[in-house]
Design a protein around this motif. Structure first.
Motif, PDB file in Angstrom:
ATOM      1  N   ARG A  11     -74.556  65.253  58.703  1.00  0.00           N
ATOM      2  CA  ARG A  11     -73.271  65.340  59.404  1.00  0.00           C
ATOM      3  C   ARG A  11     -73.444  64.923  60.860  1.00  0.00           C
ATOM      4  NH1 ARG A  11     -74.014  70.904  57.724  1.00  0.00           N
ATOM      5  NH2 ARG A  11     -75.286  71.886  59.291  1.00  0.00           N
ATOM      6  N   LYS A  12     -72.387  64.402  61.413  1.00  0.00           N
ATOM      7  CA  LYS A  12     -72.385  63.943  62.803  1.00  0.00           C
ATOM      8  C   LYS A  12     -72.150  65.144  63.716  1.00  0.00           C
ATOM      9  CE  LYS A  12     -71.363  60.317  65.690  1.00  0.00           C
ATOM     10  NZ  LYS A  12     -72.479  60.072  66.541  1.00  0.00           N
ATOM     11  N   LEU A  13     -73.011  65.288  64.701  1.00  0.00           N
ATOM     12  CA  LEU A  13     -72.836  66.377  65.658  1.00  0.00           C
ATOM     13  C   LEU A  13     -71.683  66.047  66.602  1.00  0.00           C
ATOM     14  CD1 LEU A  13     -76.568  67.135  66.511  1.00  0.00           C
ATOM     15  CD2 LEU A  13     -75.065  68.401  64.983  1.00  0.00           C
ATOM     16  N   ASP A  14     -70.885  67.029  66.917  1.00  0.00           N
ATOM     17  CA  ASP A  14     -69.723  66.876  67.790  1.00  0.00           C
ATOM     18  C   ASP A  14     -70.189  66.579  69.213  1.00  0.00           C
ATOM     19  OD1 ASP A  14     -67.559  67.310  69.533  1.00  0.00           O
ATOM     20  OD2 ASP A  14     -66.763  68.949  68.334  1.00  0.00           O
ATOM     21  N   PRO A  15     -69.822  65.398  69.762  1.00  0.00           N
ATOM     22  CA  PRO A  15     -70.270  65.036  71.113  1.00  0.00           C
ATOM     23  C   PRO A  15     -69.836  66.038  72.188  1.00  0.00           C
ATOM     24  CG  PRO A  15     -69.222  63.155  70.045  1.00  0.00           C
ATOM     25  CD  PRO A  15     -69.046  64.338  69.145  1.00  0.00           C
ATOM     26  N   GLU A  16     -68.653  66.645  72.033  1.00  0.00           N
ATOM     27  CA  GLU A  16     -68.203  67.627  73.022  1.00  0.00           C
ATOM     28  C   GLU A  16     -69.084  68.867  73.004  1.00  0.00           C
ATOM     29  OE1 GLU A  16     -63.994  68.399  72.836  1.00  0.00           O
ATOM     30  OE2 GLU A  16     -63.543  66.253  72.694  1.00  0.00           O
ATOM     31  N   LYS A  17     -69.473  69.306  71.806  1.00  0.00           N
ATOM     32  CA  LYS A  17     -70.356  70.470  71.695  1.00  0.00           C
ATOM     33  C   LYS A  17     -71.747  70.133  72.222  1.00  0.00           C
ATOM     34  CE  LYS A  17     -67.997  72.763  67.917  1.00  0.00           C
ATOM     35  NZ  LYS A  17     -68.058  73.194  66.519  1.00  0.00           N
ATOM     36  N   LEU A  18     -72.205  68.909  71.947  1.00  0.00           N
ATOM     37  CA  LEU A  18     -73.501  68.474  72.476  1.00  0.00           C
ATOM     38  C   LEU A  18     -73.488  68.484  73.997  1.00  0.00           C
ATOM     39  CD1 LEU A  18     -74.526  65.446  70.225  1.00  0.00           C
ATOM     40  CD2 LEU A  18     -75.798  67.568  70.528  1.00  0.00           C
ATOM     41  N   ARG A  19     -72.440  67.903  74.586  1.00  0.00           N
ATOM     42  CA  ARG A  19     -72.355  67.832  76.047  1.00  0.00           C
ATOM     43  C   ARG A  19     -72.277  69.232  76.652  1.00  0.00           C
ATOM     44  NH1 ARG A  19     -71.659  64.087  79.822  1.00  0.00           N
ATOM     45  NH2 ARG A  19     -71.126  62.469  78.330  1.00  0.00           N
ATOM     46  N   ALA A  20     -71.478  70.104  76.065  1.00  0.00           N
ATOM     47  CA  ALA A  20     -71.358  71.470  76.598  1.00  0.00           C
ATOM     48  C   ALA A  20     -72.699  72.197  76.509  1.00  0.00           C
ATOM     49  CB  ALA A  20     -70.278  72.232  75.833  1.00  0.00           C
ATOM     50  N   ALA A  21     -73.386  72.072  75.374  1.00  0.00           N
ATOM     51  CA  ALA A  21     -74.686  72.729  75.219  1.00  0.00           C
ATOM     52  C   ALA A  21     -75.710  72.151  76.188  1.00  0.00           C
ATOM     53  CB  ALA A  21     -75.174  72.594  73.778  1.00  0.00           C
ATOM     54  N   LEU A  22     -75.686  70.835  76.354  1.00  0.00           N
ATOM     55  CA  LEU A  22     -76.613  70.183  77.278  1.00  0.00           C
ATOM     56  C   LEU A  22     -76.349  70.631  78.708  1.00  0.00           C
ATOM     57  CD1 LEU A  22     -78.794  68.209  78.140  1.00  0.00           C
ATOM     58  CD2 LEU A  22     -77.112  66.352  77.901  1.00  0.00           C
ATOM     59  N   ASP A  23     -75.087  70.613  79.118  1.00  0.00           N
ATOM     60  CA  ASP A  23     -74.773  71.027  80.487  1.00  0.00           C
ATOM     61  C   ASP A  23     -75.123  72.497  80.723  1.00  0.00           C
ATOM     62  OD1 ASP A  23     -74.033  68.504  81.288  1.00  0.00           O
ATOM     63  OD2 ASP A  23     -71.880  68.851  81.025  1.00  0.00           O
TER      64      ASP A  23
END
Length: 148
Positions: A4-16
């Protein structure tokens, strides 16, 4: 079945969130590199002796497990990284019911280090950081994972 494709918004929030926890500025790189930047930030937390942010560690593990499932497709080996995720990978006889005959289990830090090449399969097994059962549960041919 493709990962499954990871949600870019969730990735960015987790990264930040992980970068803030490391006293670093928010991510300003390309969207296509979010997952790899998150993996690097989680490794940086481990390197500093810190516990990574939960969402960051979960998504980093998921990303690397999905990459394994893409580069070594199949359903012969179940790779488990509790408490975050598991995938089936590696070509061969397909498992359909009950406990799979080929299981690899490890902790999040060990999985990230294996997947990125910081730790070899042989080193992890010798240290007892990986539990591998079954005739096909050796992932050394598939690690470290290719970039992508």
């Amino acid at each position: 079945m493709p990962p499954r494709k990871l949600d870019p918004e969730k990735l960015r929030a987790a990264l930040d969130d992980q970068l803030v926890a490391l006293d670093q500025p928010p991510y300003d790189g390309p969207a296509g590199a979010l997952a790899d930047a998150l993996v690097a930030a989680v490794q940086s937390a481990y390197d500093r002796g810190l516990r990574p942010e939960r969402a960051g560690a979960r998504l980093a593990v998921r990303h690397l497990l999905d990459r394994l499932a893409t580069t070594a497709p199949g359903r012969t080996v179940e790779v488990r990284v509790p408490p975050y995720a598991a995938v089936q990978a590696v070509d061969g006889p397909r498992h359909t019911r009950g406990t799979p005959p080929n299981v690899v289990e490890t902790d999040p830090r060990t999985w990230i280090d294996l997947a990125t090449g910081r730790l070899t399969w042989a080193e992890a097994v010798a240290a007892g950081a990986v539990s591998a059962s079954g005739a096909r549960a050796d992932l050394s041919a598939h690690l470290p994972l290719r970039a992508g």
